[in-house]
Design a protein around this motif. Sequence first.
Motif, PDB file in Angstrom:
ATOM      1  N   LEU A  18      -8.962  52.203-104.342  1.00 12.98           N
ATOM      2  CA  LEU A  18     -10.104  51.319-104.563  1.00 12.98           C
ATOM      3  C   LEU A  18      -9.657  49.965-105.099  1.00 12.98           C
ATOM      4  O   LEU A  18     -10.161  48.917-104.670  1.00 12.98           O
ATOM      5  CB  LEU A  18     -11.083  51.977-105.542  1.00 12.98           C
ATOM      6  CG  LEU A  18     -11.905  53.148-105.000  1.00 12.98           C
ATOM      7  CD1 LEU A  18     -12.682  53.820-106.131  1.00 12.98           C
ATOM      8  CD2 LEU A  18     -12.874  52.678-103.925  1.00 12.98           C
ATOM      9  N   GLY A  19      -8.714  49.989-106.048  1.00 11.81           N
ATOM     10  CA  GLY A  19      -8.256  48.726-106.636  1.00 11.81           C
ATOM     11  C   GLY A  19      -7.546  47.845-105.628  1.00 11.81           C
ATOM     12  O   GLY A  19      -7.805  46.627-105.531  1.00 11.81           O
ATOM     13  N   ALA A  20      -6.669  48.437-104.828  1.00  5.66           N
ATOM     14  CA  ALA A  20      -5.934  47.656-103.835  1.00  5.66           C
ATOM     15  C   ALA A  20      -6.877  47.127-102.751  1.00  5.66           C
ATOM     16  O   ALA A  20      -6.718  46.001-102.267  1.00  5.66           O
ATOM     17  CB  ALA A  20      -4.834  48.510-103.214  1.00  5.66           C
ATOM     18  N   ALA A  21      -7.874  47.965-102.371  1.00  3.38           N
ATOM     19  CA  ALA A  21      -8.846  47.504-101.378  1.00  3.38           C
ATOM     20  C   ALA A  21      -9.575  46.269-101.881  1.00  3.38           C
ATOM     21  O   ALA A  21      -9.821  45.320-101.123  1.00  3.38           O
ATOM     22  CB  ALA A  21      -9.838  48.627-101.072  1.00  3.38           C
ATOM     23  N   GLU A  22      -9.936  46.262-103.166  1.00  3.82           N
ATOM     24  CA  GLU A  22     -10.631  45.113-103.740  1.00  3.82           C
ATOM     25  C   GLU A  22      -9.728  43.877-103.766  1.00  3.82           C
ATOM     26  O   GLU A  22     -10.170  42.759-103.460  1.00  3.82           O
ATOM     27  CB  GLU A  22     -11.102  45.457-105.153  1.00  3.82           C
ATOM     28  CG  GLU A  22     -11.901  44.356-105.831  1.00  3.82           C
ATOM     29  CD  GLU A  22     -12.475  44.819-107.166  1.00  3.82           C
ATOM     30  OE1 GLU A  22     -12.954  45.973-107.239  1.00  3.82           O
ATOM     31  OE2 GLU A  22     -12.448  44.034-108.124  1.00  3.82           O
ATOM     32  N   VAL A  23      -8.463  44.084-104.093  1.00  3.40           N
ATOM     33  CA  VAL A  23      -7.523  42.966-104.182  1.00  3.40           C
ATOM     34  C   VAL A  23      -7.315  42.313-102.808  1.00  3.40           C
ATOM     35  O   VAL A  23      -7.269  41.078-102.678  1.00  3.40           O
ATOM     36  CB  VAL A  23      -6.172  43.447-104.748  1.00  3.40           C
ATOM     37  CG1 VAL A  23      -5.082  42.381-104.529  1.00  3.40           C
ATOM     38  CG2 VAL A  23      -6.320  43.793-106.226  1.00  3.40           C
ATOM     39  N   PHE A  24      -7.240  43.129-101.766  1.00  2.00           N
ATOM     40  CA  PHE A  24      -6.895  42.604-100.451  1.00  2.00           C
ATOM     41  C   PHE A  24      -8.104  42.278 -99.580  1.00  2.00           C
ATOM     42  O   PHE A  24      -7.958  42.105 -98.366  1.00  2.00           O
ATOM     43  CB  PHE A  24      -5.953  43.571 -99.731  1.00  2.00           C
ATOM     44  CG  PHE A  24      -4.603  43.672-100.380  1.00  2.00           C
ATOM     45  CD1 PHE A  24      -3.728  42.590-100.362  1.00  2.00           C
ATOM     46  CD2 PHE A  24      -4.216  44.831-101.043  1.00  2.00           C
ATOM     47  CE1 PHE A  24      -2.484  42.668-100.961  1.00  2.00           C
ATOM     48  CE2 PHE A  24      -2.972  44.919-101.648  1.00  2.00           C
ATOM     49  CZ  PHE A  24      -2.100  43.837-101.618  1.00  2.00           C
ATOM     50  N   VAL A  25      -9.290  42.220-100.172  1.00  8.20           N
ATOM     51  CA  VAL A  25     -10.467  41.731 -99.470  1.00  8.20           C
ATOM     52  C   VAL A  25     -10.702  40.284 -99.889  1.00  8.20           C
ATOM     53  O   VAL A  25     -10.862  39.998-101.080  1.00  8.20           O
ATOM     54  CB  VAL A  25     -11.710  42.586 -99.794  1.00  8.20           C
ATOM     55  CG1 VAL A  25     -12.968  41.905 -99.275  1.00  8.20           C
ATOM     56  CG2 VAL A  25     -11.569  43.956 -99.158  1.00  8.20           C
ATOM     57  N   GLU A  26     -10.714  39.393 -98.927  1.00  7.14           N
ATOM     58  CA  GLU A  26     -10.920  37.979 -99.226  1.00  7.14           C
ATOM     59  C   GLU A  26     -12.427  37.708 -99.270  1.00  7.14           C
ATOM     60  O   GLU A  26     -13.032  37.341 -98.271  1.00  7.14           O
ATOM     61  CB  GLU A  26     -10.225  37.107 -98.172  1.00  7.14           C
ATOM     62  CG  GLU A  26      -8.711  37.073 -98.274  1.00  7.14           C
ATOM     63  CD  GLU A  26      -8.250  36.434 -99.572  1.00  7.14           C
ATOM     64  OE1 GLU A  26      -7.158  36.774-100.041  1.00  7.14           O
ATOM     65  OE2 GLU A  26      -9.001  35.583-100.111  1.00  7.14           O
ATOM     66  N   SER A  27     -13.016  37.912-100.429  1.00 11.51           N
ATOM     67  CA  SER A  27     -14.448  37.672-100.589  1.00 11.51           C
ATOM     68  C   SER A  27     -14.734  37.391-102.056  1.00 11.51           C
ATOM     69  O   SER A  27     -14.147  38.004-102.957  1.00 11.51           O
ATOM     70  CB  SER A  27     -15.262  38.889-100.133  1.00 11.51           C
ATOM     71  OG  SER A  27     -16.622  38.739-100.500  1.00 11.51           O
ATOM     72  N   ALA A  28     -15.663  36.482-102.285  1.00 18.86           N
ATOM     73  CA  ALA A  28     -16.037  36.171-103.660  1.00 18.86           C
ATOM     74  C   ALA A  28     -16.789  37.318-104.325  1.00 18.86           C
ATOM     75  O   ALA A  28     -16.896  37.371-105.549  1.00 18.86           O
ATOM     76  CB  ALA A  28     -16.896  34.902-103.681  1.00 18.86           C
ATOM     77  N   GLU A  29     -17.332  38.214-103.510  1.00 17.70           N
ATOM     78  CA  GLU A  29     -18.115  39.331-104.044  1.00 17.70           C
ATOM     79  C   GLU A  29     -17.401  40.667-103.870  1.00 17.70           C
ATOM     80  O   GLU A  29     -18.027  41.730-103.808  1.00 17.70           O
ATOM     81  CB  GLU A  29     -19.484  39.391-103.361  1.00 17.70           C
ATOM     82  CG  GLU A  29     -20.310  38.141-103.585  1.00 17.70           C
ATOM     83  CD  GLU A  29     -21.647  38.183-102.866  1.00 17.70           C
ATOM     84  OE1 GLU A  29     -22.561  37.475-103.287  1.00 17.70           O
ATOM     85  OE2 GLU A  29     -21.755  38.966-101.889  1.00 17.70           O
TER      86      GLU A  29
END
Length: 524
Positions: A488-499
């Motif tokens: 979950l943490g890595a998915a959040e890091v590698f998503v280019e989105s402000a949200e």
Amino acid sequence: MVDIRPDAAALRMFRSLSFTPWYALGEFVDNSISSYFQNLNRLSDAYGSKYVCDVRISFDDRVGRLVVEDNAAGIAREDLPRALRTGEPPKDTSVGLNLHGVGMKAAAFWWGRHLTIETWPLGEPRGWKVEIDLGESGTQPQANATVRSIQGRKHSGTRITVEGLWQNAPVAGKTRATVAAYLPSIYRKFLSVGEVADIGDGTAHPVRLFLDGTQLSFAPPTLLSEPFWPSPDGPEKGARKRKWRKKVRAKLSTGKVIEGWVGILETMSRELSGFTLHYRGKGIGGVTPLDGIHDSNSGFRPREIFGQSGGYRSQSYIGEFDVTALGKSITTDSTLWTPEEEAEFVDHVLAQMKDPKLDLWSMAVNFKRRKRSQVDKKRLSTASTTAAKDLKKAADGKISHNPPDNDASDLGEDSPAYRFTITDREIHTHSFALRFSTNRTRPFLTVTDDKHCRAHEIVVNEAHPLFDDLPPIDVAMRTLLTRVALSLGAAEVFVESAERNLIRQKMNQILQLVHPEPDDLPEE
């Protein structure tokens, strides 16, 4: 033939009483058990030492009929008028479960419109039959009921038949299963030889209870047998195992005495925990069904002792208390005590649970059930269903589409960080730090990052309340948590989105709804 005049106003009222199906059926069972104990010597003389009281309940779904039959002492002809008059108790209420002189009539007309009593009194050559009908609307009872003589039979007893059922008879499988689970729990002390020790003549006399031909039984849960844990670190060296069950006696300022016991369950359970309150052996308060019902939460749980739902104490304590001295309600499902008496009782119990000789108060929180139980396939198959129900109950009407508050505040950590790097396709190197928190007030999962340095910290809260009813975290659980947190943490890091953090924060919000922090009392 003898004519009697029923109390029409009371009969009309009974349909609207706040019974549950199991307690309404229990009123008939009460009469059978009372007849048994009030005439125990005569029954033994007539039928021998092997005589056992049988109470049989059956439903005929095809015609809407309820029948309750026993082989007790029956009702003498001269007692039938009293049995059909409201509020006139038996001459002797010192033995048995009859007290108000209301239960049988109230339960019968709560179930349906037409009541038939057939009874064969012990020692009499003939039986007696009487019928009462409330009319199709339930508001027009007949003016007179006629007692007729009927042919005798080999064994004494009584048969109650209720027809024209207007309540939801337990036709549906779930309702019938609930009745079958509650009844043996309510009458647990009458179904086991070991429990019936101080009723009637002081000797054990079990009763057999049947529902639709199946004999009901009661199997109490297993209590904890372990050495005392003075702290979460474990027992003292050389400490011996003991059974965590303590006798408790509470003498109230009014002079009334309540006696019973408190124990700690071997396996924590939201369904089985709680105190059961008995009137002369019958469970009248906090009765928890112990078989077949997995979403019950009916035990008596004073907050001063159990805290809020989800804590160790709320899922660990179990006990039984004799509240005969306080009396019982007309519907026999609650204790007649004042708020002051209840508070005084709770104070007495709490003080004795903290006794250093057997400190149940500390043991319930400090002891950690380290060994995993063998896989129970039945429980395993219902685990997802239970979790889904918990989510619906907690979030229904409370969750919204609004963005959650930022949950990345620095609350301090206890464990060192596990550090590693990941290089992406654009040849950017990201530094990760994984830590495990023991701060119960922290969200389950947080991710903070320094975008300029491409440094990211993932924190998993292993003390979150969602773990409270699970086994202590072992190697397998830590591995699972690490995999989930890093994914979950890595998915959040590698998503280019402000949200990109909204999914995680919304997840934390939902977990907080489903598993709020228990409000356990502070240790003393």
